[in-house]
Design an enzyme around this catalytic site. Structure first.
Site, short mmCIF file in Angstrom:
data_model
loop_
_atom_site.label_atom_id
_atom_site.label_comp_id
_atom_site.label_asym_id
_atom_site.label_seq_id
_atom_site.Cartn_x
_atom_site.Cartn_y
_atom_site.Cartn_z
CG ASP A 20 67.37 -17.12 69.12
OD1 ASP A 20 66.20 -16.53 69.30
OD2 ASP A 20 67.50 -17.73 68.04
CG ASP A 36 50.58 -13.18 73.43
OD1 ASP A 36 49.55 -13.84 73.36
OD2 ASP A 36 51.89 -13.12 72.95
CG ASP A 69 53.95 -8.29 69.46
OD1 ASP A 69 54.27 -7.33 69.41
OD2 ASP A 69 53.78 -9.27 70.36
P1 AMP Z 1 55.34 -13.64 69.22
O1 AMP Z 1 54.62 -14.74 68.53
O2 AMP Z 1 56.51 -12.79 68.36
O3 AMP Z 1 54.43 -12.39 69.65
O4 AMP Z 1 55.96 -14.08 70.71
C1 AMP Z 1 55.32 -14.78 71.46
C2 AMP Z 1 56.22 -14.80 72.82
O5 AMP Z 1 57.23 -15.69 72.50
C3 AMP Z 1 56.48 -13.40 73.18
O6 AMP Z 1 56.84 -13.82 74.79
C4 AMP Z 1 58.21 -13.47 72.73
O7 AMP Z 1 58.92 -12.61 73.38
C5 AMP Z 1 58.32 -14.68 72.80
N1 AMP Z 1 59.54 -15.09 71.76
C6 AMP Z 1 59.27 -15.15 70.36
N2 AMP Z 1 60.58 -15.26 69.87
C7 AMP Z 1 61.32 -15.36 70.83
C8 AMP Z 1 62.74 -15.49 70.68
N3 AMP Z 1 63.56 -15.77 69.31
N4 AMP Z 1 63.47 -15.55 71.83
C9 AMP Z 1 62.95 -15.29 72.95
N5 AMP Z 1 61.59 -15.20 73.07
C10 AMP Z 1 60.73 -15.08 72.01
MG MG Z 2 53.86 -11.19 70.69
#
Ligand code: AMP
Ligand code: MG
Length: 489
Positions: free
Chosen positions: A125, A252, A262
Protein backbone atom coordinates in the site's frame (compact mmCIF):
# COMPACT_ATOMS: atom_id res chain seq x y z
CA UNK A 1 17.03 31.35 9.17
CA UNK A 2 14.70 30.23 6.44
CA UNK A 3 11.05 29.45 5.93
CA UNK A 4 9.72 26.70 3.71
CA UNK A 5 9.15 29.21 0.90
CA UNK A 6 12.91 29.90 0.89
CA UNK A 7 13.86 26.27 0.42
CA UNK A 8 14.80 25.68 -3.18
CA UNK A 9 14.86 21.98 -3.76
CA UNK A 10 17.22 20.50 -6.29
CA UNK A 11 17.30 16.84 -7.24
CA UNK A 12 20.62 15.71 -8.65
CA UNK A 13 19.45 12.09 -8.45
CA UNK A 14 16.64 12.91 -10.87
CA UNK A 15 19.25 13.89 -13.45
CA UNK A 16 20.83 10.44 -13.39
CA UNK A 17 19.72 8.08 -16.19
CA UNK A 18 16.10 6.96 -16.20
CA UNK A 19 17.02 3.44 -15.10
CA UNK A 20 17.94 4.82 -11.65
CA UNK A 21 14.48 5.87 -10.53
CA UNK A 22 10.83 6.26 -11.31
CA UNK A 23 8.88 9.50 -11.07
CA UNK A 24 6.31 9.27 -8.29
CA UNK A 25 3.95 11.81 -6.76
CA UNK A 26 2.87 11.50 -3.13
CA UNK A 27 -0.71 10.37 -2.59
CA UNK A 28 -2.13 12.97 -0.18
CA UNK A 29 -3.11 11.87 3.32
CA UNK A 30 -6.71 12.87 4.08
CA UNK A 31 -7.25 15.38 6.93
CA UNK A 32 -3.65 15.40 8.08
CA UNK A 33 -2.56 16.57 11.52
CA UNK A 34 0.82 17.37 12.95
CA UNK A 35 2.20 14.77 15.32
CA UNK A 36 5.73 16.02 16.00
CA UNK A 37 8.22 18.43 14.50
CA UNK A 38 11.92 18.17 15.25
CA UNK A 39 13.53 21.59 15.40
CA UNK A 40 17.01 20.02 15.69
CA UNK A 41 16.65 18.38 12.28
CA UNK A 42 15.02 21.52 10.89
CA UNK A 43 18.13 23.45 11.89
CA UNK A 44 20.20 21.23 9.58
CA UNK A 45 18.51 22.94 6.64
CA UNK A 46 18.44 26.34 8.37
CA UNK A 47 14.69 26.27 8.97
CA UNK A 48 13.62 28.71 11.63
CA UNK A 49 12.07 27.08 14.72
CA UNK A 50 9.06 29.34 14.05
CA UNK A 51 7.99 27.19 11.08
CA UNK A 52 6.71 24.60 13.54
CA UNK A 53 4.02 26.98 14.83
CA UNK A 54 2.90 28.06 11.39
CA UNK A 55 2.00 24.51 10.53
CA UNK A 56 2.55 24.52 6.73
CA UNK A 57 4.69 21.44 7.32
CA UNK A 58 1.52 19.44 7.90
CA UNK A 59 0.25 20.19 4.39
CA UNK A 60 3.70 19.95 2.81
CA UNK A 61 4.60 16.58 4.30
CA UNK A 62 1.25 14.89 3.97
CA UNK A 63 1.59 15.26 0.22
CA UNK A 64 -1.17 17.89 0.05
CA UNK A 65 1.13 20.75 -1.02
CA UNK A 66 4.49 20.61 -2.70
CA UNK A 67 7.77 22.36 -2.07
CA UNK A 68 9.24 24.69 -4.70
CA UNK A 69 11.68 22.82 -6.93
CA UNK A 70 10.56 19.36 -5.83
CA UNK A 71 11.05 16.65 -8.44
CA UNK A 72 9.71 13.63 -6.58
CA UNK A 73 10.95 10.17 -7.42
CA UNK A 74 11.33 6.67 -6.06
CA UNK A 75 14.87 5.27 -6.10
CA UNK A 76 15.53 1.87 -7.62
CA UNK A 77 17.50 -0.72 -5.68
CA UNK A 78 17.69 -4.44 -5.08
CA UNK A 79 19.28 -6.36 -2.24
CA UNK A 80 20.06 -9.54 -0.38
CA UNK A 81 17.22 -10.21 2.03
CA UNK A 82 17.94 -12.84 4.68
CA UNK A 83 20.73 -14.16 2.46
CA UNK A 84 18.78 -14.32 -0.81
CA UNK A 85 19.10 -11.94 -3.69
CA UNK A 86 15.87 -10.11 -4.54
CA UNK A 87 16.32 -8.53 -7.98
CA UNK A 88 13.99 -5.59 -7.55
CA UNK A 89 12.99 -3.65 -4.47
CA UNK A 90 13.24 0.13 -4.66
CA UNK A 91 11.40 2.79 -2.69
CA UNK A 92 7.99 1.17 -2.37
CA UNK A 93 6.69 3.61 0.18
CA UNK A 94 9.10 6.49 0.15
CA UNK A 95 9.58 9.37 -2.22
CA UNK A 96 12.70 11.45 -2.57
CA UNK A 97 11.33 14.99 -2.76
CA UNK A 98 14.69 16.56 -3.52
CA UNK A 99 17.78 17.97 -1.87
CA UNK A 100 18.24 21.09 0.16
CA UNK A 101 21.58 22.86 0.27
CA UNK A 102 22.08 24.54 3.63
CA UNK A 103 23.98 27.75 4.22
CA UNK A 104 27.07 25.74 5.17
CA UNK A 105 26.96 24.12 1.72
CA UNK A 106 25.89 20.65 2.86
CA UNK A 107 23.10 18.93 1.00
CA UNK A 108 20.32 16.96 2.64
CA UNK A 109 17.89 14.62 0.88
CA UNK A 110 14.32 15.11 2.02
CA UNK A 111 12.54 11.80 1.79
CA UNK A 112 8.84 11.40 2.47
CA UNK A 113 8.16 7.95 3.89
CA UNK A 114 4.66 6.46 3.86
CA UNK A 115 3.42 8.72 1.07
CA UNK A 116 1.59 6.10 -0.96
CA UNK A 117 2.34 3.74 -3.79
CA UNK A 118 5.20 4.11 -6.22
CA UNK A 119 6.13 2.02 -9.25
CA UNK A 120 8.21 -0.10 -6.83
CA UNK A 121 5.43 -0.89 -4.34
CA UNK A 122 5.01 -4.49 -5.55
CA UNK A 123 1.33 -4.48 -4.68
CA UNK A 124 1.79 -3.15 -1.12
CA UNK A 125 0.00 0.00 0.00
CA UNK A 126 2.94 2.39 0.16
CA UNK A 127 1.89 3.55 3.61
CA UNK A 128 3.52 3.63 7.04
CA UNK A 129 1.58 3.33 10.26
CA UNK A 130 1.86 5.88 13.05
CA UNK A 131 3.39 3.26 15.37
CA UNK A 132 6.34 2.61 13.09
CA UNK A 133 6.79 6.28 12.20
CA UNK A 134 7.12 7.08 15.91
CA UNK A 135 9.68 4.30 16.39
CA UNK A 136 11.83 5.50 13.49
CA UNK A 137 11.52 9.16 14.48
CA UNK A 138 12.56 8.56 18.07
CA UNK A 139 15.28 6.06 17.33
CA UNK A 140 17.03 8.03 14.65
CA UNK A 141 17.21 11.04 16.95
CA UNK A 142 18.27 8.84 19.88
CA UNK A 143 21.10 7.39 17.79
CA UNK A 144 22.19 10.85 16.79
CA UNK A 145 22.16 11.88 20.45
CA UNK A 146 24.43 8.91 21.19
CA UNK A 147 26.82 10.12 18.50
CA UNK A 148 26.11 7.21 16.17
CA UNK A 149 25.88 7.90 12.42
CA UNK A 150 22.25 7.77 11.31
CA UNK A 151 19.60 9.19 9.03
CA UNK A 152 17.65 11.98 10.73
CA UNK A 153 13.94 12.65 11.06
CA UNK A 154 12.24 16.02 10.54
CA UNK A 155 8.60 15.41 11.42
CA UNK A 156 5.66 13.06 11.58
CA UNK A 157 2.26 13.86 10.09
CA UNK A 158 -0.72 11.66 10.98
CA UNK A 159 -4.12 10.93 9.49
CA UNK A 160 -7.09 8.78 10.45
CA UNK A 161 -6.73 6.88 7.17
CA UNK A 162 -6.99 3.21 8.13
CA UNK A 163 -4.07 0.97 7.17
CA UNK A 164 -4.25 -2.81 7.40
CA UNK A 165 -1.36 -4.54 9.14
CA UNK A 166 -1.78 -7.44 11.63
CA UNK A 167 -4.53 -5.17 12.90
CA UNK A 168 -6.03 -2.03 11.40
CA UNK A 169 -3.90 0.97 12.33
CA UNK A 170 -3.75 4.56 11.07
CA UNK A 171 -1.42 6.12 8.52
CA UNK A 172 1.42 8.58 9.04
CA UNK A 173 4.23 10.07 7.02
CA UNK A 174 7.74 10.67 8.26
CA UNK A 175 10.26 13.01 6.67
CA UNK A 176 13.66 11.39 6.68
CA UNK A 177 16.89 13.26 6.00
CA UNK A 178 20.32 12.02 4.94
CA UNK A 179 23.10 13.30 2.70
CA UNK A 180 22.11 10.41 0.44
CA UNK A 181 19.85 7.38 0.66
CA UNK A 182 22.01 5.25 -1.68
CA UNK A 183 22.26 1.70 -0.34
CA UNK A 184 24.47 -1.32 -1.04
CA UNK A 185 21.48 -2.63 -2.98
CA UNK A 186 21.50 0.41 -5.26
CA UNK A 187 24.81 -0.88 -6.65
CA UNK A 188 23.72 -4.51 -6.61
CA UNK A 189 20.78 -3.93 -8.94
CA UNK A 190 23.03 -2.70 -11.76
CA UNK A 191 25.60 -5.44 -11.24
CA UNK A 192 23.06 -8.25 -11.43
CA UNK A 193 21.35 -6.63 -14.43
CA UNK A 194 24.78 -6.43 -16.02
CA UNK A 195 24.36 -2.68 -16.55
CA UNK A 196 27.96 -1.91 -15.80
CA UNK A 197 27.85 1.58 -17.28
CA UNK A 198 25.16 2.47 -14.73
CA UNK A 199 27.29 0.96 -12.00
CA UNK A 200 30.09 3.33 -12.92
CA UNK A 201 27.72 6.29 -13.18
CA UNK A 202 26.40 5.55 -9.69
CA UNK A 203 29.89 5.18 -8.24
CA UNK A 204 30.93 8.46 -9.87
CA UNK A 205 27.80 10.18 -8.53
CA UNK A 206 28.34 8.97 -4.97
CA UNK A 207 32.04 9.85 -5.03
CA UNK A 208 31.39 13.27 -6.59
CA UNK A 209 28.79 14.22 -3.98
CA UNK A 210 29.82 12.32 -0.87
CA UNK A 211 33.49 11.35 -1.11
CA UNK A 212 34.91 14.47 -2.80
CA UNK A 213 38.40 13.69 -1.49
CA UNK A 214 38.47 10.67 -3.83
CA UNK A 215 37.34 12.51 -6.98
CA UNK A 216 40.71 12.80 -8.64
CA UNK A 217 42.23 9.55 -7.37
CA UNK A 218 43.02 7.02 -10.13
CA UNK A 219 42.12 4.22 -7.69
CA UNK A 220 38.96 5.94 -6.51
CA UNK A 221 36.66 2.92 -6.80
CA UNK A 222 38.66 0.58 -4.55
CA UNK A 223 39.23 3.45 -2.15
CA UNK A 224 35.51 4.14 -2.07
CA UNK A 225 34.82 0.48 -1.29
CA UNK A 226 37.48 0.50 1.43
CA UNK A 227 35.86 3.57 2.93
CA UNK A 228 32.41 1.92 2.96
CA UNK A 229 33.98 -1.21 4.43
CA UNK A 230 35.65 0.62 7.33
CA UNK A 231 32.68 2.89 8.01
CA UNK A 232 30.39 -0.13 8.18
CA UNK A 233 32.80 -1.90 10.53
CA UNK A 234 32.96 1.17 12.76
CA UNK A 235 29.19 1.49 12.75
CA UNK A 236 28.91 -2.11 13.94
CA UNK A 237 31.36 -1.34 16.75
CA UNK A 238 29.10 1.54 17.80
CA UNK A 239 25.95 -0.59 17.74
CA UNK A 240 27.60 -3.37 19.74
CA UNK A 241 28.71 -1.02 22.48
CA UNK A 242 25.26 0.51 23.11
CA UNK A 243 23.33 -2.75 22.85
CA UNK A 244 21.49 -1.83 19.64
CA UNK A 245 20.18 -4.55 17.35
CA UNK A 246 18.94 -3.37 13.94
CA UNK A 247 16.76 -6.37 13.23
CA UNK A 248 16.81 -6.43 9.40
CA UNK A 249 20.35 -6.03 8.10
CA UNK A 250 19.52 -6.81 4.50
CA UNK A 251 21.81 -5.16 1.97
CA UNK A 252 18.99 -2.85 0.90
CA UNK A 253 19.06 -1.51 4.46
CA UNK A 254 22.79 -0.72 4.43
CA UNK A 255 23.86 2.85 3.72
CA UNK A 256 26.97 3.52 1.61
CA UNK A 257 27.70 6.38 4.02
CA UNK A 258 27.84 4.00 6.99
CA UNK A 259 24.66 5.45 8.50
CA UNK A 260 22.09 3.52 10.51
CA UNK A 261 19.12 3.43 8.14
CA UNK A 262 15.66 1.84 7.86
CA UNK A 263 14.48 1.52 11.41
CA UNK A 264 12.01 -1.34 11.58
CA UNK A 265 11.94 -4.07 14.22
CA UNK A 266 15.08 -2.75 15.98
CA UNK A 267 15.66 -2.95 19.71
CA UNK A 268 18.00 -1.83 22.45
CA UNK A 269 18.83 -4.65 24.83
CA UNK A 270 17.71 -4.40 28.40
CA UNK A 271 19.34 -7.45 30.06
CA UNK A 272 22.59 -8.36 28.36
CA UNK A 273 21.96 -11.25 26.02
CA UNK A 274 24.31 -11.79 23.07
CA UNK A 275 21.64 -13.84 21.29
CA UNK A 276 19.07 -11.02 21.51
CA UNK A 277 16.77 -11.04 18.44
CA UNK A 278 14.61 -7.92 18.25
CA UNK A 279 12.56 -9.06 15.25
CA UNK A 280 10.24 -11.89 16.22
CA UNK A 281 9.92 -13.02 12.59
CA UNK A 282 13.69 -13.65 12.43
CA UNK A 283 13.27 -17.12 13.91
CA UNK A 284 16.72 -18.36 12.90
CA UNK A 285 18.38 -15.34 14.49
CA UNK A 286 20.26 -14.37 11.35
CA UNK A 287 20.27 -10.79 12.65
CA UNK A 288 20.73 -11.55 16.35
CA UNK A 289 22.74 -8.97 18.29
CA UNK A 290 26.00 -10.92 18.29
CA UNK A 291 25.75 -11.69 14.56
CA UNK A 292 25.81 -8.04 13.49
CA UNK A 293 29.57 -7.52 13.04
CA UNK A 294 29.79 -10.67 10.91
CA UNK A 295 26.69 -9.78 8.92
CA UNK A 296 28.08 -6.30 8.31
CA UNK A 297 31.14 -7.92 6.76
CA UNK A 298 29.06 -10.33 4.71
CA UNK A 299 27.08 -7.37 3.41
CA UNK A 300 30.24 -5.49 2.48
CA UNK A 301 31.19 -8.68 0.60
CA UNK A 302 27.97 -8.37 -1.42
CA UNK A 303 28.83 -4.77 -2.25
CA UNK A 304 32.38 -5.77 -3.19
CA UNK A 305 30.96 -8.39 -5.51
CA UNK A 306 28.74 -5.79 -7.16
CA UNK A 307 31.70 -3.46 -7.68
CA UNK A 308 33.96 -6.08 -9.30
CA UNK A 309 33.44 -4.63 -12.80
CA UNK A 310 35.12 -1.44 -11.53
CA UNK A 311 38.24 -2.96 -9.96
CA UNK A 312 40.48 -5.99 -9.76
CA UNK A 313 39.68 -8.94 -7.55
CA UNK A 314 42.70 -8.13 -5.43
CA UNK A 315 41.51 -4.58 -4.85
CA UNK A 316 38.03 -5.77 -3.87
CA UNK A 317 39.54 -8.33 -1.51
CA UNK A 318 41.83 -5.74 0.08
CA UNK A 319 38.85 -3.46 0.74
CA UNK A 320 36.98 -6.34 2.35
CA UNK A 321 40.07 -7.26 4.37
CA UNK A 322 40.02 -3.78 5.89
CA UNK A 323 36.74 -4.56 7.64
CA UNK A 324 37.86 -6.83 10.44
CA UNK A 325 40.79 -4.77 11.74
CA UNK A 326 38.65 -1.63 11.53
CA UNK A 327 35.96 -3.32 13.60
CA UNK A 328 38.36 -4.74 16.18
CA UNK A 329 40.25 -1.48 16.59
CA UNK A 330 37.15 0.63 17.11
CA UNK A 331 35.37 -1.99 19.22
CA UNK A 332 38.26 -2.45 21.67
CA UNK A 333 38.77 1.32 21.83
CA UNK A 334 35.10 1.81 22.71
CA UNK A 335 35.07 -1.04 25.23
CA UNK A 336 38.15 0.31 27.00
CA UNK A 337 36.47 3.69 27.18
CA UNK A 338 33.33 2.07 28.60
CA UNK A 339 35.46 0.52 31.34
CA UNK A 340 37.30 3.78 31.89
CA UNK A 341 40.68 2.31 30.92
CA UNK A 342 43.13 4.78 29.45
CA UNK A 343 45.93 2.35 28.67
CA UNK A 344 45.70 -0.70 26.44
CA UNK A 345 46.94 -3.86 28.15
CA UNK A 346 47.02 -7.43 26.98
CA UNK A 347 44.94 -8.73 29.89
CA UNK A 348 42.04 -6.42 28.97
CA UNK A 349 40.56 -8.86 26.48
CA UNK A 350 40.17 -11.51 29.18
CA UNK A 351 38.89 -8.97 31.72
CA UNK A 352 36.23 -7.73 29.31
CA UNK A 353 35.35 -11.24 28.13
CA UNK A 354 34.71 -12.36 31.70
CA UNK A 355 32.63 -9.32 32.40
CA UNK A 356 30.38 -10.05 29.42
CA UNK A 357 30.00 -13.63 30.61
CA UNK A 358 28.95 -12.36 34.04
CA UNK A 359 26.49 -9.84 32.64
CA UNK A 360 24.89 -12.59 30.60
CA UNK A 361 24.58 -15.25 33.32
CA UNK A 362 23.31 -12.66 35.80
CA UNK A 363 20.80 -11.09 33.38
CA UNK A 364 22.28 -7.72 34.25
CA UNK A 365 20.91 -4.64 32.52
CA UNK A 366 23.52 -3.63 29.92
CA UNK A 367 22.98 0.14 30.03
CA UNK A 368 22.47 0.42 33.78
CA UNK A 369 25.55 -1.68 34.48
CA UNK A 370 27.96 0.46 32.47
CA UNK A 371 26.48 3.69 33.75
CA UNK A 372 26.82 2.41 37.32
CA UNK A 373 30.37 1.19 36.72
CA UNK A 374 31.39 4.82 36.26
CA UNK A 375 30.73 5.25 39.98
CA UNK A 376 33.01 2.33 40.95
CA UNK A 377 35.15 3.18 43.98
CA UNK A 378 38.63 1.69 44.20
CA UNK A 379 38.63 1.86 48.00
CA UNK A 380 38.44 -1.84 49.06
CA UNK A 381 36.28 -0.79 52.03
CA UNK A 382 33.59 0.33 49.59
CA UNK A 383 31.25 -2.54 48.65
CA UNK A 384 30.13 -0.74 45.47
CA UNK A 385 26.66 -1.88 46.45
CA UNK A 386 24.82 -0.09 43.65
CA UNK A 387 26.75 -2.06 41.06
CA UNK A 388 26.79 -5.30 43.01
CA UNK A 389 23.02 -5.26 43.29
CA UNK A 390 22.71 -5.62 39.52
CA UNK A 391 24.10 -9.15 39.91
CA UNK A 392 22.53 -12.31 41.28
CA UNK A 393 25.89 -13.93 42.03
CA UNK A 394 27.63 -11.46 44.32
CA UNK A 395 30.71 -13.65 44.80
CA UNK A 396 31.33 -13.72 41.06
CA UNK A 397 30.88 -9.95 40.86
CA UNK A 398 33.25 -9.41 43.80
CA UNK A 399 35.90 -11.55 42.15
CA UNK A 400 35.66 -9.55 38.95
CA UNK A 401 35.60 -6.28 40.88
CA UNK A 402 38.90 -7.22 42.56
CA UNK A 403 40.55 -7.71 39.19
CA UNK A 404 39.05 -4.49 37.88
CA UNK A 405 40.33 -2.60 40.93
CA UNK A 406 43.83 -3.96 40.36
CA UNK A 407 43.67 -3.05 36.72
CA UNK A 408 42.61 0.52 37.56
CA UNK A 409 45.35 0.81 40.18
CA UNK A 410 47.92 -0.41 37.67
CA UNK A 411 47.31 2.65 35.54
CA UNK A 412 46.93 5.04 38.47
CA UNK A 413 43.27 5.70 37.75
CA UNK A 414 41.57 8.47 39.74
CA UNK A 415 37.91 7.71 40.52
CA UNK A 416 36.42 11.16 39.98
CA UNK A 417 38.27 11.82 36.74
CA UNK A 418 37.48 8.33 35.46
CA UNK A 419 33.79 8.74 36.19
CA UNK A 420 33.66 11.88 34.08
CA UNK A 421 35.19 10.04 31.13
CA UNK A 422 32.92 7.05 31.59
CA UNK A 423 29.73 9.08 31.87
CA UNK A 424 30.55 10.66 28.53
CA UNK A 425 30.53 7.25 26.80
CA UNK A 426 28.08 5.16 28.84
CA UNK A 427 24.60 6.57 28.22
CA UNK A 428 22.15 6.95 31.04
CA UNK A 429 19.13 7.08 28.72
CA UNK A 430 18.43 4.86 25.73
CA UNK A 431 15.26 4.29 23.74
CA UNK A 432 14.10 1.21 25.57
CA UNK A 433 11.26 -0.59 23.85
CA UNK A 434 8.85 0.13 26.67
CA UNK A 435 9.57 3.87 26.52
CA UNK A 436 8.79 3.91 22.80
CA UNK A 437 5.70 1.82 23.46
CA UNK A 438 4.40 4.29 26.06
CA UNK A 439 4.70 7.11 23.55
CA UNK A 440 2.98 4.99 20.89
CA UNK A 441 0.08 4.00 23.14
CA UNK A 442 -0.60 7.57 24.15
CA UNK A 443 -0.47 8.69 20.54
CA UNK A 444 -2.58 5.94 19.00
CA UNK A 445 -5.13 5.60 21.81
CA UNK A 446 -5.44 9.13 23.15
CA UNK A 447 -4.13 11.43 20.39
CA UNK A 448 -1.63 12.64 22.95
CA UNK A 449 1.73 13.31 21.30
CA UNK A 450 3.45 14.94 24.25
CA UNK A 451 5.38 11.82 25.21
CA UNK A 452 7.05 11.76 21.78
CA UNK A 453 8.33 15.28 22.30
CA UNK A 454 9.42 14.50 25.86
CA UNK A 455 11.48 11.51 24.67
CA UNK A 456 12.90 13.51 21.80
CA UNK A 457 14.27 16.12 24.20
CA UNK A 458 15.47 13.52 26.73
CA UNK A 459 17.34 11.44 24.16
CA UNK A 460 19.16 14.40 22.66
CA UNK A 461 21.43 14.33 25.71
CA UNK A 462 21.61 10.68 26.70
CA UNK A 463 24.91 11.03 28.56
CA UNK A 464 23.70 13.82 30.85
CA UNK A 465 22.16 13.33 34.25
CA UNK A 466 18.64 14.72 33.91
CA UNK A 467 17.41 14.39 37.51
CA UNK A 468 13.77 15.21 36.75
CA UNK A 469 13.77 12.40 34.16
CA UNK A 470 15.32 9.74 36.41
CA UNK A 471 12.42 7.30 35.93
CA UNK A 472 13.24 7.08 32.20
CA UNK A 473 16.48 5.30 33.10
CA UNK A 474 14.57 2.52 34.88
CA UNK A 475 14.70 -1.04 33.61
CA UNK A 476 11.50 -2.21 31.88
CA UNK A 477 8.43 -3.09 33.90
CA UNK A 478 7.27 -6.70 33.44
CA UNK A 479 4.93 -5.83 30.57
CA UNK A 480 7.76 -4.08 28.73
CA UNK A 481 10.34 -6.87 28.87
CA UNK A 482 9.54 -8.98 25.86
CA UNK A 483 7.51 -6.71 23.64
CA UNK A 484 7.02 -8.29 20.24
CA UNK A 485 8.12 -6.23 17.27
CA UNK A 486 7.80 -7.47 13.73
CA UNK A 487 8.72 -6.32 10.24
CA UNK A 488 5.17 -5.13 9.72
CA UNK A 489 5.40 -1.38 9.73
P1 AMP B 1 11.79 -2.56 4.63
O1 AMP B 1 11.59 -3.91 5.25
O2 AMP B 1 10.93 -1.50 5.27
O3 AMP B 1 13.22 -2.17 4.59
O4 AMP B 1 11.24 -2.68 3.14
C1 AMP B 1 11.69 -3.61 2.20
C2 AMP B 1 11.12 -3.28 0.86
O5 AMP B 1 9.69 -3.38 0.87
C3 AMP B 1 11.43 -1.87 0.37
O6 AMP B 1 11.56 -1.90 -1.02
C4 AMP B 1 10.20 -1.11 0.77
O7 AMP B 1 10.00 0.05 -0.01
C5 AMP B 1 9.10 -2.13 0.53
N1 AMP B 1 7.93 -1.89 1.40
C6 AMP B 1 7.83 -2.11 2.73
N2 AMP B 1 6.60 -1.78 3.18
C7 AMP B 1 5.90 -1.35 2.11
C8 AMP B 1 4.57 -0.87 1.91
N3 AMP B 1 3.70 -0.76 2.92
N4 AMP B 1 4.21 -0.52 0.66
C9 AMP B 1 5.07 -0.62 -0.36
N5 AMP B 1 6.32 -1.07 -0.25
C10 AMP B 1 6.74 -1.43 0.96
MG1 MG C 1 14.38 -1.02 3.73
Amino acid sequence: MRNFADLRLDNTYARLPEAFHARAEPTPLPDPYGVSFNTAAAALIDLSPAVEERGEWVQLFSGNHSLPGADPLAMLYAGHQFGHYVPQLGDGRAILLGEVRNLAGETWDLQLKGSGQTPFSRGFDGRSVLRSAIREYLCSEAMHGLGIPTTRALCIVGSDLPVQREEVETAATLVRMAPTHVRFGTFEVFYYRQQHEHLRTLADYVIEHHFPELREAPDRYPRFLTEVSTRTAQLMARWQTVGFAHGVMNTDNMSVLGLTIDYGPFGFMDDYDPGFIPNHTDVAGRYAFDQQPGVGMWNVGRLAQALIPLMSLEEAQAALDAYEPAFITRYTELLRAKLGLREAREEDVALIGELFGLLHTNHADFTRFFRALGGFKQDPADANALIRDLFIDWAAWNAWADRYRERLQAEGSVDTERQMRMDAVNPKYILRNYLAQNAITRATEHRDYSEIDRLLVLLRNPYDEQPEMEEYAAPPPDWGKRLVVSCSS
